[in-house]
Write an enzyme that holds these catalytic residues in place. Structure first.
Site, PDB file in Angstrom:
ATOM      1  N   SER A   1     -10.029  -0.369   7.246  1.00 50.21           N
ATOM      2  CA  SER A   1      -9.462  -0.163   5.918  1.00 50.21           C
ATOM      3  C   SER A   1      -8.813  -1.355   5.253  1.00 50.21           C
ATOM      4  O   SER A   1      -8.444  -1.259   4.090  1.00 50.21           O
ATOM      5  CB  SER A   1      -8.439   0.982   5.966  1.00 50.21           C
ATOM      6  OG  SER A   1      -9.112   2.202   6.150  1.00 50.21           O
TER       7      SER A   1
ATOM      8  N   SER B   1      -9.666   2.133   3.154  1.00 53.46           N
ATOM      9  CA  SER B   1      -8.766   2.881   2.318  1.00 53.46           C
ATOM     10  C   SER B   1      -7.795   1.991   1.530  1.00 53.46           C
ATOM     11  O   SER B   1      -7.097   2.486   0.652  1.00 53.46           O
ATOM     12  CB  SER B   1      -7.972   3.881   3.141  1.00 53.46           C
ATOM     13  OG  SER B   1      -7.217   3.221   4.116  1.00 53.46           O
TER      14      SER B   1
ATOM     15  N   LYS C   1       0.864  -1.188   0.000  1.00 56.07           N
ATOM     16  CA  LYS C   1       0.000   0.000   0.000  1.00 56.07           C
ATOM     17  C   LYS C   1       0.898   1.235   0.000  1.00 56.07           C
ATOM     18  O   LYS C   1       1.961   1.245   0.640  1.00 56.07           O
ATOM     19  CB  LYS C   1      -0.877  -0.031   1.259  1.00 56.07           C
ATOM     20  CG  LYS C   1      -1.927   1.065   1.342  1.00 56.07           C
ATOM     21  CD  LYS C   1      -2.819   0.855   2.574  1.00 56.07           C
ATOM     22  CE  LYS C   1      -3.912   1.920   2.657  1.00 56.07           C
ATOM     23  NZ  LYS C   1      -4.769   1.737   3.852  1.00 56.07           N
TER      24      LYS C   1
END
Lengths: 487, 93, 479
Positions: C171, C147, C72
């Protein structure tokens, strides 16, 4: 009491920031070192890079607890770190990790040492009173970076960012600029004693902000408080206070009112100027730092700190005066320098003439700027030297010669005396012979002396001293001459 | 907790955000709704919340230096630098 | 079959047998990326050359040797950008490795690329990215969740084998549910946060997104463990998880919190999750109804605490030391204000404003301190529930993936979507989402299992047993 007419009183509190002497910074392993090339002691943590996290320096905490113990504070069993939020270019994270609600130390006090007052005030009642100034708290935080200002830009060096800083806050117990001066000096002595900080204001290792207000003498309510910043030396603190107190009194005497504000001291201009008002004051939005666990001090940290509590300057001074017979002034000089004091105590241990040893070391040796830890002049030598003079083996003038040689070519004074051929002649027969010679050689002086001019004996003494190459014992020849002249 | 008095402009100043007029108005409305939702917390009794005891294990760092970043790397992301200093507009006290 | 469609575990076995080489895996993945990344847009950066190079040098004897993993875009990796999908970190190149990244490196993993996210991890749809939206591989008109939407979409879309994400309020788990893959949020303190760009320090955790529970355990085993550079990591020794999968849930006590099965929730979601509960019961687990009474206040508590911490964590983005700086600043104040105004997106700005407000003078008692106290009560709720249960079973998301653009003008509605995941972060325990069904329109539905603090092993065992008795994990989006 500050105003000469006794109508007004100043009320002063100090916020002292003191750099803690550690090998590394407060929250990362970068070196805590003054004077390095810019931005050479930085890492993701103290640069505030995204993703970096703080980890507290155990030694900085231990030294802060030690300071608290030396100053008689209560040590919190659990201490916490909080974030103090504000934006400034010298702040890598735009929050400073500090302590708000649960500081390491609370309470405590600093005694004002008379010898830490400005010289001209040391004999005053104020200095001799040895007042104890109460502390509110001591907490630990990280220092900010250093900025350099040029014409249109500023440059920032983050070497200092993140170094450990102790904040010591006093109650508003101080009453005069002289006391503030003495407070800083007395505090510094204690910090040195504990090895906590070098506390050199010129190097920025000790920084001081001042809160000052004035009120009518006898009034219990506090007047409007003004904060002073940019004080760069202990004498600067005193100068700024003298000026600011006068300024405040001038305003209130005319019936005006003071604004609660922060003012900047300009040492060149010799005046204070408005920086920001209360309305513009920061909202720090303190909250506990979620990246840091609370610190338990009762699981070994307090014990470790207790072990290194030194003899405090006041106690050391008392002991030196009582047990060693030095003067109060000498005791204060010795207590400032632990190495020197250790040296002195070693020397004094070898002789009964402890005060004499103090004189030699402080009056003569100290001006040669020795390093007591490494000097080849062994402390025992001073014991020997003091004994040689006191027992009359050499006189004080010869003592000075021995001392000069001691510093130049260190060896035992006994050897030096032999080497320089300085043994005082105390042999009664030899001295009597020389005195007879002097009398024979100076009939005029003998006549004058017998006629009642007592000083005439000095010419005879001088003859003997010359004849003996300075080795005659002046006290003895004085006696012998008087005897012989009287006969 | 009475009706929350959120002044987005004032808060934006604290947070160093130069919001536009439109943003200020929009956020005022949106955050007003969010804050209204939070009113309910006031009614929850919290006198007897258990204290979380700090762990016994010391998570402190020994005072031993570790390598710093070389200065070129430390400054490699700086938007402006000169003479190994990070440069910003003149800081006025 | 393309190696990109296999699991980490099976590829590890084949690498060990020397049937395949790491380069083969990377090449197959790159082919899939070429075919579908344009539509999905899961990546902010694909590292073709360096991944192939690293694959050639991979040491397959290491626990993850030769396995390509996506990161990420909020994890620092030396020499790489770390955009957090924000304009304000334009140009930033990380000079250090996050501990999690370093541990994957030490375990022999190969880094394939960096995935898209909601800016600074603030969002539940990956629509708050300054680098474009990511699309759900099951239906490109829908969100992948957020997210960690890029990581979830990449794994589900078979353009990554496995990816790291971060979970502050759901997330990892919510995008895993919406994309039909496995997403694990470990116990707070399991995995070091050093090098993870902080959103909310007391809530953030790094975790894996994978095709299977077994893969998730593999990654967790390499990532977990005390880190002296993160004061909040737990000191317990590293563990190897799921080393002996037991495939049985007999005797397990599974609690269904009644507050997570509310009237008006999506019908298909409820049906699939209840069916999962039935499976547990049929296979020997005891199902009990439990209560987490403070669930309705969790969103408020979360949005006060998380935004407060975030407002301080994001203060460092000021254009001084790194990232984007506004052009020709008049003075320092102008530098700050314009850099941050231009660099942050609207959701980030909203949260900074909210967070700054709840900490500000006069309001901190009513909001911040109150929320901390209620958080303590929520933690207590979970501890009580786990006194009588081994695990809790809930839906991960109140509904399947909604349409892109549907909620962007309604922040509060967007926040309410986190209701089932958020409490787990507040209580600091572990949670995992895995597929438990599909809607009529072929959208994934996620099942969440929640364990007590440091209870990952039992949770992974139960999840694995459920997963392997069903085919949901094998289903792929069609393209």
């Amino acid at each position: 009491m500050v105003s000469a007419d006794g109508k007004w009183e100043a009320v002063i509190g100090l916020e002292v920031h003191c750099q803690v002497r550690t090998a590394t910074k407060m929250f990362c392993g970068c070196a805590n070192q003054y004077g390095a090339a810019p931005n050479t002691h930085v890492c993701p943590v103290c640069l505030g890079l995204p993703g970096s996290l703080p980890v507290p320096n155990e030694e900085a905490i231990r030294k802060t607890i030690l300071t608290g113990l030396m100053l008689g504070c209560r040590i919190a069993p659990v201490a916490r770190f909080d974030r103090k939020n504000y934006f400034y270019p010298d702040m890598p994270k735009n929050y400073q990790i500090s302590q708000y609600e649960d500081p390491l130390c609370a309470g405590g006090s600093v005694g004002l040492d008379p010898f830490q007052f400005p010289k001209e005030l040391q004999e005053t009642e104020e200095a001799q009173a040895r007042r104890k100034i109460r502390l509110v708290r001591i907490h630990l935080e990280e220092d900010v970076a250093k900025s350099f200002h040029f014409e249109e830009r500023s440059g920032i060096d983050f070497n200092r960012a993140g170094t450990p800083l102790m904040e010591i806050v006093t109650e508003a117990d101080l009453r005069t600029p002289g006391e503030a001066f003495a407070f800083l000096g007395s505090l510094r002595q204690i910090l040195w004693a504990g090895g906590v900080s070098d506390a050199d204001m010129e190097k920025g290792q000790l920084r001081c902000d001042v809160n000052v207000s004035v009120r009518p003498m006898g009034e219990a309510k506090f007047g409007t408080k003004v904060e002073l910043k940019n004080l760069n030396s202990i004498s600067g603190v005193r100068r700024a206070l003298v000026h600011e107190i006068a300024r405040q009194i001038a305003v209130v005497e005319k019936g005006g009112s003071l604004v609660q504000e922060t003012r900047r001291w300009d040492d060149n201009a010799g005046a204070t100027f408005t920086m920001r008002t209360k309305e513009q004051a920061h909202d720090y939005r303190y909250f506990p730092d979620p990246d840091l666990l609370p610190v338990r001090t009762d699981r070994g940290l307090q014990a470790a700190a207790k072990k290194s509590v030194p003899e405090l300057p006041a106690a050391m001074q008392d002991r030196l005066v009582k047990d060693f017979g030095v003067t109060a002034y000498q005791a204060s000089v010795l207590s400032c320098d632990r190495l020197l004091c250790g040296y002195y105590e070693k020397a004094a241990a070898k002789t009964k003439n402890k005060a004499a040893v103090a004189n030699w070391i402080l009056n003569d040796f100290l001006s040669t700027q020795p390093d007591p830890a490494t000097t080849p002049v062994k402390p025992e030598y001073f014991a020997e030297l003091a004994d040689l003079v006191t027992t009359g083996k050499i006189n004080s003038a010869q003592g000075k010669k021995v001392f000069a040689e001691l510093v130049a070519n260190p060896s035992s004074p006994h050897e030096i005396v032999k080497k320089l051929g300085l043994e005082q002649i105390s042999d009664l027969g030899a001295l009597m012979a020389m005195c007879e010679e002097a009398i024979a050689a100076n009939p005029r002086s003998v006549e004058d002396y017998r006629a009642g001019k007592m000083n005439a004996i000095n010419a005879l003494k001088g003859f003997v001293m010359k004849k003996s190459q300075g080795k005659a014992n002046p006290v003895q020849i004085d006696e012998i001459l008087k005897q012989q002249l009287g006969a | 907790m009475s009706a929350p008095k959120l002044n987005v402009s004032d808060v934006a100043t604290l947070a160093r955000l130069a919001l536009t007029k439109e943003e200020t108005e929009k956020f005022t409305a949106q955050l007003g709704q969010v804050l209204a939702h939070m009113e309910a917390l006031a009614k929850i009794p919290t006198e007897n919340v258990p204290e979380v005891h700090p762990p016994d294990h010391p998570a402190l760092r020994k005072d031993v230096p570790s390598p710093s970043l070389p200065v070129e790397i430390a400054l490699s992301n700086a938007p402006a630098q000169a003479n190994d200093l990070i440069v910003v507009p003149k800081i006025v006290e | 079959m393309s190696l990109a469609h296999e699991t980490v575990a099976s590829l590890r076995r084949r690498l060990a047998k020397k049937e395949i080489k790491s380069r083969d895996i990377v090449s197959d993945l790159l082919k899939e990326i070429d075919a579908r990344e344009k539509t999905i847009h899961a990546y902010t950066q694909v590292d073709r050359e360096s991944a192939l190079k690293a694959a050639d040098q991979a040491d397959v004897s290491l626990p993850l040797g030769g396995i390509p993993i996506a990161l990420k875009d909020n994890l620092n990796a030396i020499g790489d950008p770390c955009t957090c999908s924000s304009k304000i970190l334009e140009g930033y190149k990380a000079p250090y490795d996050a501990t999690a990244v370093a541990r994957l490196r030490q375990a022999g993993a190969v880094f394939l690329g960096r995935t898209n996210m909601d800016e600074f991890a603030m969002g539940s749809s990956t629509e708050n990215s300054a680098l474009g939206v990511t699309r759900n591989p099951w239906d490109s008109s829908r969100i992948p969740g957020g997210s960690s939407g890029g990581s979830a979409a990449a794994v589900a879309g078979r353009i990554a084998l496995a990816a790291l994400g971060s979970d502050t309020g759901g997330s990892i788990r919510q995008p895993a549910a919406l994309c039909g893959c496995v997403g694990l949020k470990p116990t707070y303190g399991r995995i070091s946060r050093f090098g993870l760009v902080a959103f909310a320090s007391s809530l953030d955790q790094i975790g894996p997104l994978t095709r299977t529970v077994e893969d998730s355990a593999l990654l967790l085993s390499s990532l977990a463990g005390h880190d002296p550079r993160d004061n909040t990591t737990d000191p317990r020794s590293p563990e190897t998880f799921l080393s002996k999968p037991m495939n049985s849930v007999k005797g397990l006590k599974v609690g269904l919190p009644k507050e997570y099965f509310i009237p008006g929730m999506d019908g298909e979601t409820e049906k699939a999750v209840r069916a999962a509960a039935d499976w547990f019961q049929k296979n020997g687990a005891e199902i009990k109804e439990v209560s987490l009474p403070l669930t309705p206040s969790a969103i408020a508590v979360y949005y006060i605490l998380a935004t407060a911490e975030a407002s301080a964590n994001l203060a460092r983005f000021d254009g001084v030391r790194y990232g984007r700086r506004a052009a020709d600043p008049r003075d320092v104040l102008d530098l700050y204000q314009r850099t941050r105004e231009e660099g942050f997106g609207p959701e980030v700005k909203r949260r900074i404003i909210l967070g700054t407000f709840v900490l500000s003078a006069g309001y901190t008692d009513a909001y911040y301190r109150k929320a901390q106290k209620v958080r303590g009560l929520i933690r207590q709720d979970f501890e009580k529930a786990f006194q009588g249960c081994d695990l809790l079973l809930t839906p991960t998301s109140p509904e399947p993936a909604f349409q892109l653009g549907e909620r962007t003008q309604d922040p509060l509605k967007m926040y309410l979507a986190d209701v089932f995941t958020i409490s787990v972060n507040l209580a600091g325990t572990c949670g995992i989402s895995l597929p438990c069904g599909f809607t009529k329109s072929n959208l994934p539905i996620g099942l969440q299992l929640i364990g007590p603090r440091f209870g990952e092993e039992k949770m992974l065992q139960a999840a694995h047993a459920y997963e392997q008795s069903h085919d949901f994990w094998k289903r792929m989006p069609s393209w």
